[in-house]
Write a protein that holds these residues in place. Structure first.
Motif, PDB file in Angstrom:
ATOM      1  N   THR A  76     -96.363   0.508 -34.883  1.00  0.00           N
ATOM      2  CA  THR A  76     -94.978   0.023 -34.879  1.00  0.00           C
ATOM      3  C   THR A  76     -94.869  -1.434 -34.440  1.00  0.00           C
ATOM      4  O   THR A  76     -93.789  -1.891 -34.078  1.00  0.00           O
ATOM      5  N   ASP A  77     -95.964  -2.169 -34.505  1.00  0.00           N
ATOM      6  CA  ASP A  77     -95.919  -3.567 -34.066  1.00  0.00           C
ATOM      7  C   ASP A  77     -95.138  -4.455 -35.024  1.00  0.00           C
ATOM      8  O   ASP A  77     -94.862  -5.612 -34.696  1.00  0.00           O
ATOM      9  N   ILE A  78     -94.748  -3.944 -36.197  1.00  0.00           N
ATOM     10  CA  ILE A  78     -93.937  -4.750 -37.108  1.00  0.00           C
ATOM     11  C   ILE A  78     -92.446  -4.679 -36.742  1.00  0.00           C
ATOM     12  O   ILE A  78     -91.619  -5.339 -37.370  1.00  0.00           O
ATOM     13  N   VAL A  79     -92.096  -3.898 -35.730  1.00  0.00           N
ATOM     14  CA  VAL A  79     -90.714  -3.782 -35.277  1.00  0.00           C
ATOM     15  C   VAL A  79     -90.588  -4.394 -33.884  1.00  0.00           C
ATOM     16  O   VAL A  79     -91.436  -4.173 -33.017  1.00  0.00           O
ATOM     17  N   ASP A  80     -89.538  -5.167 -33.675  1.00  0.00           N
ATOM     18  CA  ASP A  80     -89.235  -5.690 -32.342  1.00  0.00           C
ATOM     19  C   ASP A  80     -88.594  -4.552 -31.550  1.00  0.00           C
ATOM     20  O   ASP A  80     -87.377  -4.341 -31.594  1.00  0.00           O
ATOM     21  N   LEU A  81     -89.429  -3.804 -30.840  1.00  0.00           N
ATOM     22  CA  LEU A  81     -88.953  -2.595 -30.164  1.00  0.00           C
ATOM     23  C   LEU A  81     -87.953  -2.900 -29.057  1.00  0.00           C
ATOM     24  O   LEU A  81     -86.971  -2.171 -28.878  1.00  0.00           O
ATOM     25  N   ALA A  82     -88.186  -3.961 -28.327  1.00  0.00           N
ATOM     26  CA  ALA A  82     -87.272  -4.310 -27.235  1.00  0.00           C
ATOM     27  C   ALA A  82     -85.888  -4.661 -27.782  1.00  0.00           C
ATOM     28  O   ALA A  82     -84.856  -4.250 -27.239  1.00  0.00           O
ATOM     29  N   GLU A  83     -85.866  -5.420 -28.872  1.00  0.00           N
ATOM     30  CA  GLU A  83     -84.587  -5.808 -29.465  1.00  0.00           C
ATOM     31  C   GLU A  83     -83.887  -4.605 -30.093  1.00  0.00           C
ATOM     32  O   GLU A  83     -82.659  -4.475 -30.017  1.00  0.00           O
ATOM     33  N   ALA A  84     -84.670  -3.704 -30.705  1.00  0.00           N
ATOM     34  CA  ALA A  84     -84.079  -2.483 -31.261  1.00  0.00           C
ATOM     35  C   ALA A  84     -83.423  -1.661 -30.155  1.00  0.00           C
ATOM     36  O   ALA A  84     -82.292  -1.170 -30.313  1.00  0.00           O
ATOM     37  N   LYS A  85     -84.091  -1.548 -29.038  1.00  0.00           N
ATOM     38  CA  LYS A  85     -83.534  -0.796 -27.912  1.00  0.00           C
ATOM     39  C   LYS A  85     -82.267  -1.461 -27.397  1.00  0.00           C
ATOM     40  O   LYS A  85     -81.275  -0.787 -27.072  1.00  0.00           O
ATOM     41  N   ALA A  86     -82.269  -2.786 -27.332  1.00  0.00           N
ATOM     42  CA  ALA A  86     -81.089  -3.517 -26.858  1.00  0.00           C
ATOM     43  C   ALA A  86     -79.884  -3.288 -27.764  1.00  0.00           C
ATOM     44  O   ALA A  86     -78.731  -3.338 -27.312  1.00  0.00           O
ATOM     45  N   HIS A  87     -80.124  -3.050 -29.055  1.00  0.00           N
ATOM     46  CA  HIS A  87     -79.044  -2.794 -30.007  1.00  0.00           C
ATOM     47  C   HIS A  87     -78.791  -1.296 -30.204  1.00  0.00           C
ATOM     48  O   HIS A  87     -78.062  -0.902 -31.109  1.00  0.00           O
ATOM     49  N   ASP A  88     -79.423  -0.466 -29.382  1.00  0.00           N
ATOM     50  CA  ASP A  88     -79.267   0.994 -29.469  1.00  0.00           C
ATOM     51  C   ASP A  88     -79.680   1.522 -30.838  1.00  0.00           C
ATOM     52  O   ASP A  88     -79.027   2.402 -31.410  1.00  0.00           O
TER      53      ASP A  88
END
Length: 318
Positions: A76-88
């Motif tokens: 899943t390194d192609i996804v910005d996981l921290a930013e996804a979490k911040a946007h719910d």
């Protein structure tokens, strides 16, 4: 009506059936999506499917409706996981679909290199057998797997499957602890000791900041038994310049890689420079790609989406 956007359908084989989810939806399918196209294509999506198309902060900022990023792969390194979490925004991935195909490819590379299959095949085509004037010839080294030691770096589902096959071949299996770890879990061997004792080393760990370059110049210098190095994990796990130098110096006896750091590799990359050597096999990131495995991946992908929309999500990441 749920809007689902598949960013890179061509990363799955054409014969793979990607069934329609069993919910009212609109599916927009793109063969490929360049990084600069992601933001516009996901702007109105409720669900995004991606394999290699990167979903970063700038794209997520404009995707007000987005609820789920369904990664059609394990990494899943192609996804910005921290930013996804911040946007719910939830992120899910595919798990345990490659438990046969990757271990089998790992052993295909291992066997081909230990037994010099490709050099012997080439030499037969070139007429060497007739030149030998007897029933066989001994131009290339052949070594058994039975009785040798396999070091496994990354002992999850795939690493464990590889270990079971290795035991069936009569190999001694060492599961490496984390690099630099002072405490080991039950059944683990210290990372540096695995490098020193192994005749074959195989990589099955995810690519993270911690594992990037886990095999580099320092690690090659510890490989006392000049092992084969097999990588069907991720390209960034190995420092490719250090790999080239290790082959030049005879620190390892060969390399079987299915992945590179940047895919496809550039023509002048270290991996392309070494690809034609007799003791190197480079395949094009296809260890995962048996017909059976890709279909299982596609089925799990749609199930992940359906379960999320039903309020019972699985395989969530982050």
């Amino acid at each position: 009506m749920i809007r689902i956007v598949f960013l890179d359908r061509d990363t799955l084989s054409p014969e793979t059936v990607v069934r329609a989810p069993s919910v009212p939806h609109e599916m927009v399918v793109h063969a490929r999506t360049a990084p600069h196209e992601v933001a516009e294509r996901i702007r109105d999506a409720d669900v995004v499917i991606t394999n290699k198309a990167p979903v970063r902060a700038e794209a997520l900022a404009g995707a007000a409706k987005l609820k789920l990023i369904a990664v059609s792969a394990t990494g899943t390194d192609i996804v910005d996981l921290a930013e996804a979490k911040a946007h719910d925004i939830a992120v899910c991935n595919i798990r345990n679909y490659a438990k046969h195909t990757v271990p089998e490819h790992t052993f295909a590379l291992m066997l081909a290199l230990r037994r010099s299959i490709l050099p012997y095949r080439r030499s037969v085509i070139e007429g060497r057998w007739q030149q030998a004037a007897q029933f066989c010839y001994f131009d290339y080294p052949i070594a058994d797997l039975g009785g040798s030691t396999l070091g496994i770096i990354g002992h999850g589902t795939l690493g464990q499957s590889v270990g079971k096959i290795a035991e069936a071949f009569g190999m001694t299996v060492l599961a490496a602890g984390r690099r630099g770890a002072t405490e080991l879990k039950s059944g683990q061997t210290a990372f540096d000791e695995v490098l020193k004792r192994s005749d074959v080393i195989t990589l099955h760990c995810p690519l993270t900041p911690e594992t990037r370059g886990v095999i580099g110049a320092r690690e090659f210098a510890l490989m006392e038994r000049k092992p084969l190095l097999i990588n069907t994990g991720r390209g960034g796990l190995v420092d490719e310049l250090a790999l080239e130098k290790a082959l030049d110096a005879g620190q390892i006896s060969g390399a079987g890689f299915d992945v590179t750091d940047g895919e496809p590799p550039t023509p002048d990359s270290p991996m392309m420079r070494i690809a034609s050597r007799e003791n190197v096999i480079l395949t094009s990131h296809v260890a995962w790609a048996s017909r059976e495995a890709i279909q299982a991946l596609a089925d799990q992908l749609i199930e992940n989406i359906e379960l999320f929309l039903a309020g019972t999500p699985r395989n969530l990441v982050g």
